[in-house]
Design an enzyme around this catalytic site. Structure first.
Site, PDB file in Angstrom:
ATOM      1  CG  ASP A  94      -1.791   1.164   1.366  1.00 16.43           C
ATOM      2  OD1 ASP A  94      -2.675   1.312   0.518  1.00 16.43           O
ATOM      3  OD2 ASP A  94      -1.611   1.956   2.316  1.00 16.43           O
TER       4      ASP A  94
ATOM      5  CD  GLU B 107      -2.230   2.173  -3.425  1.00 15.09           C
ATOM      6  OE1 GLU B 107      -3.419   2.393  -3.704  1.00 15.09           O
ATOM      7  OE2 GLU B 107      -1.805   2.165  -2.247  1.00 15.09           O
TER       8      GLU B 107
END
Length: 779
Positions: free
Chosen positions: A418, A454
């Site tokens: 993330d 990401e």
């Protein structure tokens, strides 16, 4: 199990005094530490940590309550069984800059017994406590100065979770004032974070659990699916099984529920090769959600990087969650499905300077977090209040130790990071030569597993799509934006669509990267579901309690003529056609496709594009949908397309297309065609249009099998037409093909199994409005 008095943990004594407390008593009670400013009265200011081995660090040698020196490695609580030595647990905690550390052990009644950790080696406080066995709960109290202006926020009144705890007992489902290191209820809120709160937090916070596991994984066979062959399925452990009728009620929402044959059967029948689990690290619920009667559902609020989230365990939280998670991984591996974890190492649940003190803030705030120039504040590249300071060696060690643990001891096969750009920041700027990326690249364990970035964060220069080094794959949001825009007929031309369909060579054809560096997706957990993408043009997040201000406004969606659910049969039929178009495009594109659980059968969140706090039917998968006549054809089409992808290597290439022609009159490995059926020219790429033909040659795959033989496959022609009117598309003749067989027509609810209708090359094929045709080329 040791008793609370007279056992190895000791009771209240004279001299060294292993202090025993009951819940609710102050951290400074009974002559305990922390009475003086910053807790120094009993810390290094009176002899230092090492000197306490013969002072307050436990009873005199030879008695049952001794805390022995132990070892500084490994970090965390490590149980050491006999018979080669005394049975007990070694505790080690890095707390750079702290004065002293107390180990706090809790018995079955919640009574607390404290021990000084007697040794300090390279800023690691450590000690061995005989007799402490698996299942024992523990935490730490860390002593040091209180000087928020300098970033120092030590407060021994706060019980802290071990960053290396393998299991956590309890949940962060209430955050009373005493869990904050500062006076949250101070009358001057601008100064509140600078005033230390002396109330004991132990009764209000979860505890770490000593865990011992002898699992070797000797009989586990990892699928080791090559990247090019992968189909990823993003799911939520709880939401996937909460309403599944085939999963026993007592297992729904748990690791055991996901391991149940009824849950795995859906995955295997669909044909996916990997599940990407939304965060399963122990996480906390934010106070602002709890005050509104909501909870953090997605889990992007980590606090324990080694501990499986206890609320997802059906078997217990005293270490049982560890075994249950491993059994889930084993069950998925037996089904030839890899397990990828969505991990949040960019920030923690402690938030900004006004957040709770749960772990790292109270252990070594300046050592773990990026602080702003005003050290009282935090540098926030994540939008979540804080950012882990990954260039610090101890933070880098925490992250890499955690990653290796999940691979080697928990059996997982990869990670999706993330806000990975935040991890790649050296000091301020994103740096692809950063310590984090360099360590991963040379680590013999981590460089072999699947790594997905990401590739952005919320700081300046944080958008890094296409920039990560060759070892990494990336979530390609350029793919998401382009495909969404194309099917709502909002692209000015088809140039960008061509790149996205063929592996995004404009982003990834450098440094030895391959098409599978691109994880292609149209939806993810954040944003609209696929069904909502074609049903709503505006977000409808009122249930989140933020006046519909949360969530993105850039949805690139089209509601097909009505906002939300409708009884209009034509609009409903068009929406289902658009879903077929989107899924077909995704599964025919070069790269690694990622589906979101439930999209293959029409899951809706009723227009909520930020359901992070909706732990209810809005987010949980509705398992009545596969039997609904309106949605079952979508599921069957998805299964069929994944099966075709698995059977045809031309749909999952390991190298980029060259576009070169074989001989003067030969065909190319990739051919592009206009709506008029002729090969695209440079001018055509810049001309307005909503139709594109893509020819994939199965005779020009730059790949050999295990015996060195060329890989050959069928050739295919895909015709994508986003226009609102029908089209006659002339089929390319020799050298491309002599005839074509229709395999998929997304204008139809039901798809005929091949062999389908045959079409002669050179003649037009009728393309319905807003449809994809897939044809097999016959030589």
């Amino acid at each position: 199990m040791p008793t609370k008095s007279g056992g190895p943990e000791g009771a209240e004594t004279d001299g060294g005094r292993a202090l025993t407390h009951t819940p609710g008593r102050s951290g400074a009670a009974d002559g305990g530490p922390g009475r003086g400013p910053g807790g120094r009265a009993n810390g290094r200011g009176s002899g230092g940590a090492k000197g306490k081995a013969n002072g307050r660090g436990g009873r005199r040698p030879g008695t049952g309550a001794d805390v022995w020196p132990g070892h500084p490695a490994p970090l965390g609580a490590r149980f050491l069984p006999g018979p080669k030595g005394p049975e007990g647990t070694n505790f080690a905690l890095w707390a750079g800059g702290a004065d002293a550390v107390e180990l706090c052990l809790f018995d079955e009644d919640g009574h607390e017994t404290r021990h000084w950790l007697p040794e300090l080696t390279h800023e690691i406080f450590h000690g061995f406590v005989p007799g402490v066995r698996p299942g024992r709960r523990y935490g730490y109290r860390v002593h040091g100065r209180w000087d928020p202006a300098a970033g120092a926020r030590w407060n021994p009144a706060k019980l802290l979770l071990d960053p290396y705890a393998r299991a956590v007992d309890g949940s962060y489902d209430r955050l009373p004032p005493e869990v904050y290191g500062h006076r949250r209820d101070h009358p001057d809120q601008d100064l509140a974070d600078t005033v230390r709160d002396e109330r004991d937090s132990a009764p209000a916070v979860p505890k770490g659990v000593v865990v011992h596991d002898t699992e070797t994984w000797a009989d586990d066979i990892r699928p080791d699916t090559p990247w090019a062959d992968s189909v990823i399925y993003e799911l939520h452990v709880r939401g996937f099984t909460m309403r599944h009728p085939g999963v026993p009620p007592e297992l729904r929402g748990t690791y055991a529920g996901l391991a149940h044959p009824a849950a795995i059967e859906h995955l295997t029948s669909l044909g996916v090769t990997a599940v990407e689990l939304l965060p399963v690290h122990q996480f906390a619920h934010e106070d602002h959600l709890l005050r509104r009667g909501l909870r953090n559902y997605w889990g992007y609020n980590s606090i324990g990087y080694f501990a499986p989230h206890a609320a997802y365990s059906a078997s217990g939280s005293r270490g049982q969650q560890v075994g249950e998670f491993k059994e889930m991984v084993r069950a998925l591996h037996r089904a030839d499905i890899e397990v990828i974890l969505d991990v949040v190492y960019n920030h923690t649940a402690e938030g900004n300077e006004f957040g709770p003190t749960l772990s790292l803030r109270g252990i070594a705030n300046p050592g773990y977090y990026r602080l702003a120039e005003d050290a009282r504040r935090y540098a926030d590249y994540t939008g979540c209040g804080n950012t882990l300071h990954v260039v610090q060696p101890q933070v880098l060690r925490l992250i890499t130790d955690s990653l290796r643990y999940w691979v080697q001891e928990m059996g997982v096969d990869g990670f999706r990071f993330d806000l990975a750009a935040a991890l790649a920041r050296s000091f301020h700027d994103v740096d692809m030569l950063s310590p984090f990326l360099a360590v991963i690249a040379q680590d013999p364990v981590l460089r072999r597993v699947k790594l997905i970035a990401e590739p952005w964060d919320v700081g300046d220069g944080g958008y890094q799509v296409g920039a990560f080094p060759p070892l990494w794959t990336e979530w390609n949001d350029r793919y998401r934006a382009t495909v969404r825009d194309y099917w709502r007929d909002a692209l000015p031309d088809v140039r960008d669509l061509g790149y996205r369909l063929s592996g995004s060579s404009d982003l990834y054809a450098w440094g030895g990267r391959r098409p599978y560096a691109s994880v292609n997706f149209i939806t993810a957990h954040d944003g609209f579901t696929l069904r909502d993408l074609v049903s709503y043009e505006q977000k409808h997040n009122e249930a989140n309690g933020e006046d519909n201000r949360d969530g993105t406004d850039d949805n690139r969606s089209w509601n097909c003529g009505a906002e939300g659910e409708t009884q209009d049969l034509q609009i409903a039929a068009l929406r289902r056609r658009q879903l077929r178009n989107l899924l077909t495009t995704l599964l025919l594109s070069t790269g690694v496709p990622m589906l979101v659980a439930g999209d293959e059968m029409g899951r809706t969140q009723r227009g909520n594009n930020n359901a992070y706090c909706q732990d209810n039917d809005l987010s949980w998968i509705d398992w009545t949908l596969p039997e609904d006549p309106a949605w079952r054809p979508l599921l069957e089409l998805t299964r069929r397309l994944i099966r075709m992808r698995r059977e045809h290597p031309v749909l999952r290439r390991r190298a980029f297309f060259s576009g070169r022609r074989r001989g003067p009159e030969g065909m190319r490995d990739l051919g592009w065609f206009t709506a008029a059926g002729r090969e695209m020219t440079e001018r055509d790429w810049h001309a307005p249009g909503s139709t594109l033909g893509m020819f994939l040659s199965g005779r020009d795959i730059p790949q050999r099998d295990a015996r060195g033989r060329p890989v050959l496959d069928d050739s295919f022609l895909a015709i994508l037409h986003a226009g609102s009117g029908p089209l006659d598309f002339p089929l390319p003749g020799p050298p491309w093909a002599e005839r074509y067989t229709l395999l998929v027509d997304t204008s139809r609810e039901e798809q005929a199994e091949p062999p389908g209708t045959a079409h002669a090359a050179g003649l037009p094929v009728a393309v319905p409005p807003r449809a994809v045709l897939l044809l097999r080329a016959e030589p």
